[in-house]
Design a protein around this motif. Structure first.
Motif, PDB file in Angstrom:
ATOM      1  N   THR A  28       7.398  54.816  22.226  1.00  0.00           N
ATOM      2  CA  THR A  28       6.922  56.109  22.733  1.00  0.00           C
ATOM      3  C   THR A  28       5.660  56.579  22.003  1.00  0.00           C
ATOM      4  OG1 THR A  28       8.250  57.424  21.196  1.00  0.00           O
ATOM      5  CG2 THR A  28       9.278  56.803  23.310  1.00  0.00           C
ATOM      6  N   ASN A  29       5.497  56.150  20.746  1.00  0.00           N
ATOM      7  CA  ASN A  29       4.351  56.538  19.920  1.00  0.00           C
ATOM      8  C   ASN A  29       4.331  58.031  19.601  1.00  0.00           C
ATOM      9  OD1 ASN A  29       2.086  55.574  18.414  1.00  0.00           O
ATOM     10  ND2 ASN A  29       0.694  56.387  19.954  1.00  0.00           N
ATOM     11  N   VAL A  30       5.464  58.705  19.759  1.00  0.00           N
ATOM     12  CA  VAL A  30       5.558  60.125  19.404  1.00  0.00           C
ATOM     13  C   VAL A  30       6.732  60.327  18.438  1.00  0.00           C
ATOM     14  CG1 VAL A  30       4.473  60.990  21.508  1.00  0.00           C
ATOM     15  CG2 VAL A  30       6.958  60.674  21.446  1.00  0.00           C
ATOM     16  N   PHE A  31       6.715  61.488  17.818  1.00  0.00           N
ATOM     17  CA  PHE A  31       7.765  61.842  16.868  1.00  0.00           C
ATOM     18  C   PHE A  31       8.924  62.456  17.648  1.00  0.00           C
ATOM     19  CE2 PHE A  31       3.813  61.654  14.576  1.00  0.00           C
ATOM     20  CZ  PHE A  31       4.143  61.138  13.329  1.00  0.00           C
ATOM     21  N   ASP A  32       9.875  61.615  18.048  1.00  0.00           N
ATOM     22  CA  ASP A  32      10.958  62.085  18.913  1.00  0.00           C
ATOM     23  C   ASP A  32      12.346  61.838  18.323  1.00  0.00           C
ATOM     24  OD1 ASP A  32      10.918  59.346  19.198  1.00  0.00           O
ATOM     25  OD2 ASP A  32      10.726  59.350  21.385  1.00  0.00           O
ATOM     26  N   ASP A  33      12.402  61.684  17.005  1.00  0.00           N
ATOM     27  CA  ASP A  33      13.666  61.495  16.307  1.00  0.00           C
ATOM     28  C   ASP A  33      13.890  62.683  15.364  1.00  0.00           C
ATOM     29  OD1 ASP A  33      13.933  58.897  17.530  1.00  0.00           O
ATOM     30  OD2 ASP A  33      12.521  58.143  16.041  1.00  0.00           O
ATOM     31  N   ILE A  34      15.040  62.697  14.712  1.00  0.00           N
ATOM     32  CA  ILE A  34      15.416  63.804  13.829  1.00  0.00           C
ATOM     33  C   ILE A  34      15.882  63.234  12.493  1.00  0.00           C
ATOM     34  CG2 ILE A  34      17.074  65.709  13.485  1.00  0.00           C
ATOM     35  CD1 ILE A  34      15.105  66.355  15.685  1.00  0.00           C
ATOM     36  N   LEU A  35      15.503  63.908  11.416  1.00  0.00           N
ATOM     37  CA  LEU A  35      16.080  63.602  10.111  1.00  0.00           C
ATOM     38  C   LEU A  35      16.822  64.848   9.637  1.00  0.00           C
ATOM     39  CD1 LEU A  35      14.896  61.429   7.295  1.00  0.00           C
ATOM     40  CD2 LEU A  35      15.586  63.746   6.692  1.00  0.00           C
ATOM     41  N   THR A  36      18.073  64.646   9.224  1.00  0.00           N
ATOM     42  CA  THR A  36      18.908  65.767   8.792  1.00  0.00           C
ATOM     43  C   THR A  36      19.283  65.607   7.328  1.00  0.00           C
ATOM     44  OG1 THR A  36      21.092  64.781   9.236  1.00  0.00           O
ATOM     45  CG2 THR A  36      19.918  65.736  11.119  1.00  0.00           C
ATOM     46  N   ILE A  37      19.591  66.747   6.701  1.00  0.00           N
ATOM     47  CA  ILE A  37      20.144  66.711   5.356  1.00  0.00           C
ATOM     48  C   ILE A  37      21.236  67.764   5.271  1.00  0.00           C
ATOM     49  CG2 ILE A  37      18.444  68.289   4.320  1.00  0.00           C
ATOM     50  CD1 ILE A  37      18.498  66.379   1.833  1.00  0.00           C
ATOM     51  N   SER A  38      22.374  67.374   4.720  1.00  0.00           N
ATOM     52  CA  SER A  38      23.532  68.258   4.568  1.00  0.00           C
ATOM     53  C   SER A  38      24.021  68.156   3.134  1.00  0.00           C
ATOM     54  CB  SER A  38      24.673  67.845   5.506  1.00  0.00           C
ATOM     55  OG  SER A  38      24.241  67.775   6.849  1.00  0.00           O
ATOM     56  N   TYR A  39      24.306  69.307   2.538  1.00  0.00           N
ATOM     57  CA  TYR A  39      24.758  69.321   1.145  1.00  0.00           C
ATOM     58  C   TYR A  39      25.368  70.683   0.850  1.00  0.00           C
ATOM     59  CZ  TYR A  39      20.301  71.787   0.659  1.00  0.00           C
ATOM     60  OH  TYR A  39      19.260  72.662   0.820  1.00  0.00           O
ATOM     61  N   LYS A  40      26.098  70.756  -0.262  1.00  0.00           N
ATOM     62  CA  LYS A  40      26.721  72.015  -0.660  1.00  0.00           C
ATOM     63  C   LYS A  40      25.940  72.661  -1.802  1.00  0.00           C
ATOM     64  CE  LYS A  40      31.611  71.133   0.395  1.00  0.00           C
ATOM     65  NZ  LYS A  40      32.924  70.870  -0.211  1.00  0.00           N
ATOM     66  N   VAL A  41      25.863  73.989  -1.764  1.00  0.00           N
ATOM     67  CA  VAL A  41      25.387  74.782  -2.896  1.00  0.00           C
ATOM     68  C   VAL A  41      26.412  75.882  -3.135  1.00  0.00           C
ATOM     69  CG1 VAL A  41      23.566  76.281  -3.792  1.00  0.00           C
ATOM     70  CG2 VAL A  41      22.955  74.295  -2.407  1.00  0.00           C
ATOM     71  N   LYS A  42      27.001  75.866  -4.325  1.00  0.00           N
ATOM     72  CA  LYS A  42      28.041  76.845  -4.691  1.00  0.00           C
ATOM     73  C   LYS A  42      29.170  76.866  -3.658  1.00  0.00           C
ATOM     74  CE  LYS A  42      24.892  79.641  -7.395  1.00  0.00           C
ATOM     75  NZ  LYS A  42      24.147  80.902  -7.535  1.00  0.00           N
ATOM     76  N   GLY A  43      29.549  75.683  -3.210  1.00  0.00           N
ATOM     77  CA  GLY A  43      30.671  75.549  -2.291  1.00  0.00           C
ATOM     78  C   GLY A  43      30.364  75.788  -0.827  1.00  0.00           C
ATOM     79  N   GLU A  44      29.132  76.200  -0.516  1.00  0.00           N
ATOM     80  CA  GLU A  44      28.747  76.474   0.869  1.00  0.00           C
ATOM     81  C   GLU A  44      27.845  75.363   1.398  1.00  0.00           C
ATOM     82  OE1 GLU A  44      29.762  79.166   2.765  1.00  0.00           O
ATOM     83  OE2 GLU A  44      31.103  79.575   1.062  1.00  0.00           O
ATOM     84  N   TRP A  45      28.135  74.905   2.616  1.00  0.00           N
ATOM     85  CA  TRP A  45      27.323  73.851   3.208  1.00  0.00           C
ATOM     86  C   TRP A  45      25.952  74.384   3.633  1.00  0.00           C
ATOM     87  CZ3 TRP A  45      27.823  68.805   3.038  1.00  0.00           C
ATOM     88  CH2 TRP A  45      29.085  68.251   2.794  1.00  0.00           C
TER      89      TRP A  45
END
Length: 196
Positions: free
Chosen positions: A43-60
């Protein structure tokens, strides 16, 4: 496409991959989502996703950004490896990346352990998934320009942020994670069709 932490977590666990849940802060889950809508066309375009998930003080905390997980047109047509352009095989790569310089220029997440890539050298503008190589090929997680429109040669297998500001925000999180957990990051790549 907007995802949620729960959807990403469910897809990762359904693959039998590890989902990091702490108990320490910044035990990050870095998950790329490859858009399957293009049917393996370049496609030559930016059509994907990068995610990050983590906890800080027990909260996602959950964040996502627009990236490419695929090589661009220029990368596909003018690759440097005789076996063909690289395209990362979806998988979980434990401890595969670390903070380091991308091409000696700026700090990024640099490949430090083996990953698997598809190799495609026929330049037909469709990604082939027949030849797989495993090794260290410089499959880094880095940025394109300020707000790039086309992938072109920004990726020859790398996972690349469309916007430099998004990449900077991602790197701040990674640096916090490294202070607690050390300079080693797992990268997981899944397909959009894996998300229910």
């Amino acid at each position: 496409m907007n995802y949620t932490k729960d959807k990403i977590e469910k897809a990762v666990k359904a693959k039998g991959y590890v989902w990091f849940e702490g108990p320490e802060d910044y035990d990050v889950n870095i998950v790329g989502v490859r858009n399957n809508a293009s049917d393996d066309k370049v496609t030559n375009v930016f059509d994907d996703i990068l995610t990050i998930s983590y906890k800080v003080k027990g909260e996602w905390v959950y964040k996502q950004w627009v990236v490419t997980t695929d090589p661009g047109k220029k990368g596909v047509m003018e690759f440097g490896n005789v076996a063909g352009v690289a395209r990362l095989v979806p998988n979980q790569y434990r401890g595969s990346h670390a903070l380091g310089l991308h091409q000696g220029k700026y700090e990024a997440l640099r490949q430090q352990k083996n990953v698997k890539v598809y190799r495609d050298k026929n330049k037909d503008m469709k990604f082939d998934e027949t030849l797989i190589q495993e090794g260290i090929f410089g499959i880094n997680i880095h940025k394109a320009g300020v707000d790039s429109t086309y992938v072109e040669s920004w990726s020859q297998g790398c996972q690349v942020f469309k916007k430099s500001a998004d990449f900077d925000a991602f790197m701040l999180i990674c640096k916090e994670a490294a202070k607690i957990h050390g300079n080693s990051f797992t990268y997981t790549l899944i397909d959009s069709k894996d998300i229910i």
